[in-house]
Motif scaffolding. Structure first.
Motif, mmCIF file in Angstrom:
data_model
loop_
_atom_site.group_PDB
_atom_site.id
_atom_site.type_symbol
_atom_site.label_atom_id
_atom_site.label_comp_id
_atom_site.label_asym_id
_atom_site.label_seq_id
_atom_site.Cartn_x
_atom_site.Cartn_y
_atom_site.Cartn_z
ATOM 1 N N THR A 171 40.795 70.827 25.356
ATOM 2 C CA THR A 171 39.599 69.996 25.121
ATOM 3 C C THR A 171 39.937 68.800 24.222
ATOM 4 O O THR A 171 41.053 68.696 23.709
ATOM 5 N N ASP A 172 38.913 67.983 24.000
ATOM 6 C CA ASP A 172 39.079 66.843 23.075
ATOM 7 C C ASP A 172 39.406 67.320 21.666
ATOM 8 O O ASP A 172 39.978 66.576 20.861
ATOM 9 N N ARG A 173 39.008 68.537 21.359
ATOM 10 C CA ARG A 173 39.266 69.047 20.011
ATOM 11 C C ARG A 173 40.772 69.297 19.816
ATOM 12 O O ARG A 173 41.289 69.090 18.729
ATOM 13 N N HIS A 174 41.474 69.728 20.872
ATOM 14 C CA HIS A 174 42.951 69.809 20.770
ATOM 15 C C HIS A 174 43.514 68.419 20.482
ATOM 16 O O HIS A 174 44.434 68.254 19.679
ATOM 17 N N VAL A 175 42.970 67.435 21.196
ATOM 18 C CA VAL A 175 43.483 66.068 21.047
ATOM 19 C C VAL A 175 43.343 65.605 19.596
ATOM 20 O O VAL A 175 44.294 65.097 18.993
ATOM 21 N N ARG A 176 42.151 65.816 19.020
ATOM 22 C CA ARG A 176 41.936 65.362 17.632
ATOM 23 C C ARG A 176 42.836 66.105 16.645
ATOM 24 O O ARG A 176 43.451 65.523 15.772
ATOM 25 N N LEU A 177 42.912 67.431 16.809
ATOM 26 C CA LEU A 177 43.726 68.239 15.884
ATOM 27 C C LEU A 177 45.200 67.830 15.947
ATOM 28 O O LEU A 177 45.859 67.623 14.928
ATOM 29 N N TYR A 178 45.710 67.698 17.169
ATOM 30 C CA TYR A 178 47.153 67.428 17.295
ATOM 31 C C TYR A 178 47.503 65.988 16.933
ATOM 32 O O TYR A 178 48.626 65.715 16.508
ATOM 33 N N ARG A 179 46.524 65.071 17.094
ATOM 34 C CA ARG A 179 46.815 63.708 16.625
ATOM 35 C C ARG A 179 46.964 63.734 15.103
ATOM 36 O O ARG A 179 47.907 63.164 14.552
ATOM 37 N N ALA A 180 46.049 64.429 14.444
ATOM 38 C CA ALA A 180 46.127 64.513 12.970
ATOM 39 C C ALA A 180 47.450 65.143 12.561
ATOM 40 O O ALA A 180 48.131 64.667 11.642
ATOM 41 N N TRP A 181 47.843 66.199 13.245
ATOM 42 C CA TRP A 181 49.104 66.861 12.888
ATOM 43 C C TRP A 181 50.303 65.963 13.183
ATOM 44 O O TRP A 181 51.243 65.865 12.393
ATOM 45 N N SER A 182 50.265 65.299 14.343
ATOM 46 C CA SER A 182 51.418 64.480 14.727
ATOM 47 C C SER A 182 51.622 63.322 13.744
ATOM 48 O O SER A 182 52.755 62.927 13.462
ATOM 49 N N GLU A 183 50.497 62.819 13.237
ATOM 50 C CA GLU A 183 50.601 61.729 12.254
ATOM 51 C C GLU A 183 51.089 62.245 10.899
ATOM 52 O O GLU A 183 51.364 61.470 9.993
ATOM 53 N N GLY A 184 51.219 63.576 10.796
ATOM 54 C CA GLY A 184 51.534 64.192 9.503
ATOM 55 C C GLY A 184 53.008 64.342 9.193
ATOM 56 O O GLY A 184 53.367 64.909 8.161
ATOM 57 N N GLY A 185 53.900 63.863 10.070
ATOM 58 C CA GLY A 185 55.293 63.696 9.671
ATOM 59 C C GLY A 185 56.298 64.770 10.066
ATOM 60 O O GLY A 185 57.498 64.551 9.922
ATOM 61 N N ALA A 186 55.870 65.947 10.555
ATOM 62 C CA ALA A 186 56.859 66.971 10.919
ATOM 63 C C ALA A 186 57.625 66.534 12.164
ATOM 64 O O ALA A 186 57.063 65.892 13.057
ATOM 65 N N GLY A 187 58.897 66.896 12.241
ATOM 66 C CA GLY A 187 59.715 66.511 13.384
ATOM 67 C C GLY A 187 59.354 67.255 14.652
ATOM 68 O O GLY A 187 59.611 66.785 15.772
ATOM 69 N N LEU A 188 58.754 68.446 14.477
ATOM 70 C CA LEU A 188 58.455 69.281 15.645
ATOM 71 C C LEU A 188 57.129 70.000 15.432
ATOM 72 O O LEU A 188 56.832 70.467 14.325
ATOM 73 N N HIS A 189 56.361 70.073 16.504
ATOM 74 C CA HIS A 189 55.126 70.882 16.492
ATOM 75 C C HIS A 189 55.186 71.833 17.681
ATOM 76 O O HIS A 189 55.596 71.440 18.774
ATOM 77 N N ILE A 190 54.754 73.054 17.437
ATOM 78 C CA ILE A 190 54.679 74.028 18.535
ATOM 79 C C ILE A 190 53.213 74.392 18.686
ATOM 80 O O ILE A 190 52.525 74.684 17.693
ATOM 81 N N THR A 191 52.715 74.360 19.912
ATOM 82 C CA THR A 191 51.285 74.639 20.139
ATOM 83 C C THR A 191 51.003 76.107 19.849
ATOM 84 O O THR A 191 51.907 76.945 19.852
ATOM 85 N N GLY A 192 49.737 76.433 19.655
ATOM 86 C CA GLY A 192 49.346 77.839 19.635
ATOM 87 C C GLY A 192 49.606 78.439 21.006
ATOM 88 O O GLY A 192 49.836 77.710 21.991
ATOM 89 N N ASN A 193 49.599 79.758 21.068
ATOM 90 C CA ASN A 193 49.994 80.408 22.321
ATOM 91 C C ASN A 193 49.111 80.022 23.503
ATOM 92 O O ASN A 193 47.897 80.129 23.450
ATOM 93 N N VAL A 194 49.746 79.547 24.568
ATOM 94 C CA VAL A 194 49.071 79.202 25.817
ATOM 95 C C VAL A 194 49.307 80.381 26.764
ATOM 96 O O VAL A 194 50.447 80.796 26.979
ATOM 97 N N MET A 195 48.210 80.910 27.291
ATOM 98 C CA MET A 195 48.291 82.159 28.054
ATOM 99 C C MET A 195 48.658 81.900 29.515
ATOM 100 O O MET A 195 48.176 80.934 30.115
#
Ligand code: FMN
Length: 433
Positions: A38-62
């Motif tokens: 959803t759009d809520r994933h988009v908002r959350l991950y944009r905030a995280w991506s702007e937060g500087g970590a080199g790698l992000h792993i999503t929560g478990n996708v079933m």
């Protein structure tokens, strides 16, 4: 002086992670009633991506929409065309695009919940054998998978990995930890099979190894493939640290780019630094208790047999602890979970040397009185209220970030516990699968 946290890491597949900090997988619970992003994933991950970590792993996708970890999961179930139709893919693409705006990697964690799927989300869980999860009556007896079903699921993991690549995720992680389906095959407690998928360690690891093999073949040699694996289940008679070393050796030949080391499951939630039933628990080593990162001791032993880069996740809260772990060579990446829920820019601030310590709210979230409700309590129920209440608290911080709001650090744990159940139960009632 060069900052060890700021060093890029080149993976065996050729991809480069810009620095050594990773936001580990955290189930978001933001999926819609049809288990789509959803759009809520988009908002959350944009905030995280702007937060500087080199790698992000999503929560478990079933990979199985009928057996999920919680009602807000995203499911990509290739046996059900609407989960991979143009609309579902467009939503994944928006998620991946937002989650990489900062130039970081974004890997999709691919998972099957197995027997750890609550009654309110799943009528019929599945597992290696009919060994029920005994936790507050919330889990039904699983049905043992047939061999043809196991083989179909191996293929589904690979199909979902291809969809991840096609929709813009920059890598995948196979979830082989924490008691979910692949992890439950590894454990002699939950896997009582006498066919080629049970018994010896090689047989118990067959599902995981074949899955990794199929995923690698499907995505090609130049795409990051990772596995999250328990260093130990911490259950008497369960998957042990010696078993873990054996599985790593089996995985050595499968072209992995990153092995993430964790530990525990729903009965023994050591991944969060907590314990479950005392009579069931394997005690952690004394040397581990004094370290901030829960699995570093285990990682040192794994490092001696592992031929792929490694990441250790769980408990890291100081720059000194992270730098020491990188300096010993026992890990190549630092995995962090909960600090990202309260401070999405925690990596940027570490890298800019604005902070040396990370927020550790988990230490303050336990209900009082401590004797009864502390992690050392001999009773399971209060321990579980503490575990689930703290989880609920972090879920709600993610909820707020996903709505474009700041985290609410003053929120009470008990209120979070109630909200968490209310949210998940009402989402379960609205599921359309
Ligand atoms: C709210 C929450 C959700 C989580 N969801 C997942 C998940 O979907 N997949 C997974 O492998 N681990 C999951 N974990 C475990 C984290 O990846 C990590 O191993 C754990 O939080 C320990 O790291 P930390 O001490 O830095 O928080 C979750 C943890 C939390 C707190």
């Amino acid at each position: 002086m060069t900052d060890p946290l700021a060093q890029p890491l080149r993976l065996p597949c050729g991809a480069v992670i810009p620095n050594r900090l990773c936001k580990a997988a955290m189930t978001e619970g933001l999926g819609d009633a049809q288990l789509r992003a959803t759009d809520r994933h988009v908002r959350l991950y944009r905030a995280w991506s702007e937060g500087g970590a080199g790698l992000h792993i999503t929560g478990n996708v079933m990979i199985d929409r009928h057996v999920i970890e919680r009602p807000g999961n995203v499911a990509i179930d290739t046996s059900h065309p609407p989960s991979v139709d143009a609309e579902a893919r467009a939503r994944l693409m928006a998620w991946a695009a937002a989650g990489t705006v900062g130039g970081n990697g974004l890997w999709m964690q691919i998972s099957h919940a197995g027997r750890q799927s609550p009654r309110y989300a799943t009528r019929q869980p599945v597992g290696p054998s009919e060994v029920q999860l005994d936790l507050m009556g919330n889990y039904a007896r699983p049905r043992a998978l047939r061999e043809d079903e196991i083989l179909a699921l191996v293929q589904r993991f690979a199909d979902v990995a291809v969809i991840a690549r096609e929709t813009g995720f920059t890598g995948v992680q196979v979830h082989g930890a924490h008691g979910y389906l692949l992890s439950s095959f590894l454990s002699p407690i939950t896997n009582r099979r006498t066919d080629a998928w049970g018994g010896s360690l090689q047989n118990r690891a067959r599902f995981l190894v074949e899955t990794v093999h199929a995923v690698r073949k499907a995505v090609g040699a130049d795409f990051p493939v990772s596995v999250k694996l328990n260093s130990d289940d911490f259950r008497k008679g369960g998957f042990s640290s010696a078993d873990c070393l054996g599985v790593v050796q089996l995985l050595n030949g499968e072209g992995l780019d990153l092995l993430e080391v964790s530990g525990g499951n729903y009965e023994q939630p050591r991944l969060l630094g907590m314990s479950g039933r005392d009579d069931d628990a394997v005690q952690v080593r004394e040397s581990t208790k004094v370290r901030e990162a829960y699995f570093l001791d285990y990682a040192a032993a794994i490092r001696r047999v592992a031929r792929m880069p490694m990441m250790v996740t769980g408990g890291f809260r100081t720059r000194a602890g992270m730098e020491a772990a990188l300096a010993t060579g026992d890990t190549d990446m630092i995995g962090l979970g909960r600090p990202f829920c309260t401070h999405p820019d925690v990596a940027r601030r570490l890298l800019a040397r604005e902070i040396d310590e990370l927020p550790a709210f988990e230490r303050r979230l336990h209900l009082r009185p401590r004797g009864l409700l502390s992690p050392a309590s001999p009773w399971l129920l209060p321990k579980m209220v503490n575990v689930l209440g703290a989880q609920g608290w972090y879920y709600q911080q993610m909820d707020r970030l996903a709505d474009g709001r700041a985290p609410d650090l003053s929120r009470g744990m008990l209120r979070s516990f109630v909200r968490y159940w209310w949210n998940d139960l009402s989402k379960a009632a609205r599921l359309r699968r």
